[in-house]
Design a protein around this motif. Structure first.
Motif, PDB file in Angstrom:
ATOM      1  N   LYS A 271       0.832  -1.211   0.000  1.00  0.00           N
ATOM      2  CA  LYS A 271       0.000   0.000   0.000  1.00  0.00           C
ATOM      3  C   LYS A 271       0.866   1.260   0.000  1.00  0.00           C
ATOM      4  CE  LYS A 271      -3.958  -2.111   2.353  1.00  0.00           C
ATOM      5  NZ  LYS A 271      -4.796  -2.152   3.574  1.00  0.00           N
ATOM      6  N   ALA A 272       1.934   1.242   0.783  1.00  0.00           N
ATOM      7  CA  ALA A 272       2.825   2.394   0.840  1.00  0.00           C
ATOM      8  C   ALA A 272       3.522   2.612  -0.504  1.00  0.00           C
ATOM      9  CB  ALA A 272       3.858   2.211   1.950  1.00  0.00           C
ATOM     10  N   GLN A 273       3.944   1.527  -1.146  1.00  0.00           N
ATOM     11  CA  GLN A 273       4.620   1.624  -2.438  1.00  0.00           C
ATOM     12  C   GLN A 273       3.667   2.090  -3.527  1.00  0.00           C
ATOM     13  OE1 GLN A 273       6.219  -2.323  -2.851  1.00  0.00           O
ATOM     14  NE2 GLN A 273       7.698  -2.040  -1.183  1.00  0.00           N
ATOM     15  N   ALA A 274       2.430   1.626  -3.487  1.00  0.00           N
ATOM     16  CA  ALA A 274       1.440   2.049  -4.470  1.00  0.00           C
ATOM     17  C   ALA A 274       1.147   3.535  -4.335  1.00  0.00           C
ATOM     18  CB  ALA A 274       0.151   1.243  -4.299  1.00  0.00           C
ATOM     19  N   ALA A 275       1.075   4.006  -3.096  1.00  0.00           N
ATOM     20  CA  ALA A 275       0.849   5.435  -2.873  1.00  0.00           C
ATOM     21  C   ALA A 275       2.034   6.252  -3.391  1.00  0.00           C
ATOM     22  CB  ALA A 275       0.632   5.704  -1.384  1.00  0.00           C
ATOM     23  N   ALA A 276       3.254   5.779  -3.109  1.00  0.00           N
ATOM     24  CA  ALA A 276       4.457   6.501  -3.539  1.00  0.00           C
ATOM     25  C   ALA A 276       4.548   6.583  -5.058  1.00  0.00           C
ATOM     26  CB  ALA A 276       5.689   5.829  -2.955  1.00  0.00           C
ATOM     27  N   ALA A 277       4.139   5.531  -5.730  1.00  0.00           N
ATOM     28  CA  ALA A 277       4.184   5.514  -7.193  1.00  0.00           C
ATOM     29  C   ALA A 277       3.255   6.554  -7.801  1.00  0.00           C
ATOM     30  CB  ALA A 277       3.817   4.126  -7.702  1.00  0.00           C
ATOM     31  N   ASP A 278       2.269   6.960  -7.034  1.00  0.00           N
ATOM     32  CA  ASP A 278       1.298   7.958  -7.492  1.00  0.00           C
ATOM     33  C   ASP A 278       1.599   9.337  -6.916  1.00  0.00           C
ATOM     34  OD1 ASP A 278      -0.936   8.622  -9.014  1.00  0.00           O
ATOM     35  OD2 ASP A 278      -2.324   8.334  -7.335  1.00  0.00           O
ATOM     36  N   GLY A 279       2.792   9.502  -6.322  1.00  0.00           N
ATOM     37  CA  GLY A 279       3.168  10.784  -5.722  1.00  0.00           C
ATOM     38  C   GLY A 279       2.452  11.063  -4.423  1.00  0.00           C
TER      39      GLY A 279
END
Length: 356
Positions: A271-279
């Motif tokens: 979840k954290a990585q998915a959020a980071a990928a979207d800025g």
């Protein structure tokens, strides 16, 4: 001079005892979970207040020379003490509730006293009790420390509502513990490691599920909603905690929970990585909008005030008619005994000015 009664001798109550000694306020009684200590002449001295705080910090019973100890075993007994102090002070009594008790709300309502709350339970139980305490006589009600410790969140909302500025949305991060956890996840740490670190630093409750459940944040969201005039109950708040039901307090011990926590690492990292990928970044937030209270994990843009939040700070963002695009933001320490006590003290001093 109005009589002040302090309920609770935990960390916040003891800090308030020391802080209040330097003010014009008169403390007539101090209560713990078993007894009320009532000053013989209607007022404790600064030295007596300090002695009470020190005794309670050492785990000793309430006692000071010249004061009367009154057993208080239930809400009715507490109401009787409050009525006694109110009568002795000519009808003016301010109660600082620094407990976590369900019994104080009904007692304060029955006694008809002015209140300054750190305790969230009187304002998150039934809407009927909330109405009695907060709405029947608003001049007698203050609850700054129920949401952001010493942050002026409730004062801000009260002023906006009173001035007729329609509030359309309030969002915020109201848990220093969960803020610390979110910052750790943002830095690439495992959930289990961050929670263990927070526990070792004393940021969490002895059982971290008290924090990770999101219920404390949910109570604060309900308090905000009710302050805006919404007739909601606790069951109306939708809460999504950070662990599944099978890891609940009725299913396993604290040690078992901590041992099982690594099983959530991969999902939370994803979840954290998915959020980071979207800025974006993960934040455990409350959103009060459109007649609803939602509490749980959210992905928020990193370049916003909430997205930039780090560590244990709290933040609240308000959208209203006067702040339609760029929200009104309050940020700062939202926890700590001294900070929380200072919020209660500020409320007491405001009540004293109102009733002068």
């Amino acid at each position: 001079m109005p009589a002040v009664v302090i309920l609770g001798c935990g960390g916040v109550g003891r800090a308030l005892l020391k802080q209040i000694a330097a003010t014009k306020l008169t403390v007539a009684a101090v209560c713990d979970s078993k007894n009320a200590l009532v000053a013989a002449n209607g007022a404790f001295t600064a030295a007596q207040l300090s002695a009470i705080a020190e005794a309670k910090a050492a785990g000793k019973p309430l006692a000071v020379e010249g004061a009367t100890v009154v057993p208080v075993t239930d809400s009715a007994g507490l109401a009787a003490v409050l009525k006694q102090c109110k009568e002795a002070a000519g009808g003016k009594c301010f109660v600082a509730d620094c407990t976590a008790s369900d019994a104080t709300g009904p007692a304060m309502a029955e006694a008809g006293v002015a209140v300054a709350l750190a305790n969230k339970k009187p304002v998150t139980s039934s809407i009927d009790l909330y109405n009695k305490l907060a709405l029947e006589n608003p001049r007698n009600f203050r609850n700054e420390s129920t949401v952001g410790a010493g942050l002026p969140v409730m004062a801000m909302l009260r002023r906006m509502v009173t001035s007729g500025d329609p509030i359309s949305r309030v969002a915020g991060c109201f848990s220093g513990t969960l803020g610390f956890v979110m910052s750790g996840l943002e830095a690439g740490k495992k959930l289990s490691d961050v929670v263990a670190e927070a526990k070792s630093l004393g940021y969490t409750e002895p059982d971290p599920r008290e924090d990770l459940s999101g219920m404390d944040v949910a109570r604060k969201a309900l308090i905000i909603a009710r302050s805006m005039g919404w007739k909601l109950e606790m069951d109306d708040v939708k809460v999504e905690g950070m662990y599944p039901p099978e890891m609940g307090q009725d299913k396993m011990s604290v040690d078992e929970f901590m041992a099982a926590l690594p099983s959530l690492d991969a999902d939370m990292a994803g979840k954290a990585q998915a959020a980071a990928a979207d800025g974006k970044v993960l934040r455990f937030a409350a959103v009060v909008a459109d007649g609803k209270c939602l509490v749980g994990l959210q992905s928020v843009p990193k370049n916003t005030a909430m997205g930039a939040l780090q560590g244990t700070d709290n933040i609240v963002e308000v959208i209203s008619s006067c702040y339609p695009v760029s929200p009104l933001v309050i940020q700062g320490a939202g926890a700590g005994t001294e900070t929380t006590a200072s919020g209660v003290l500020a409320d007491l001093l405001e009540l004293a000015d109102i009733h002068a």
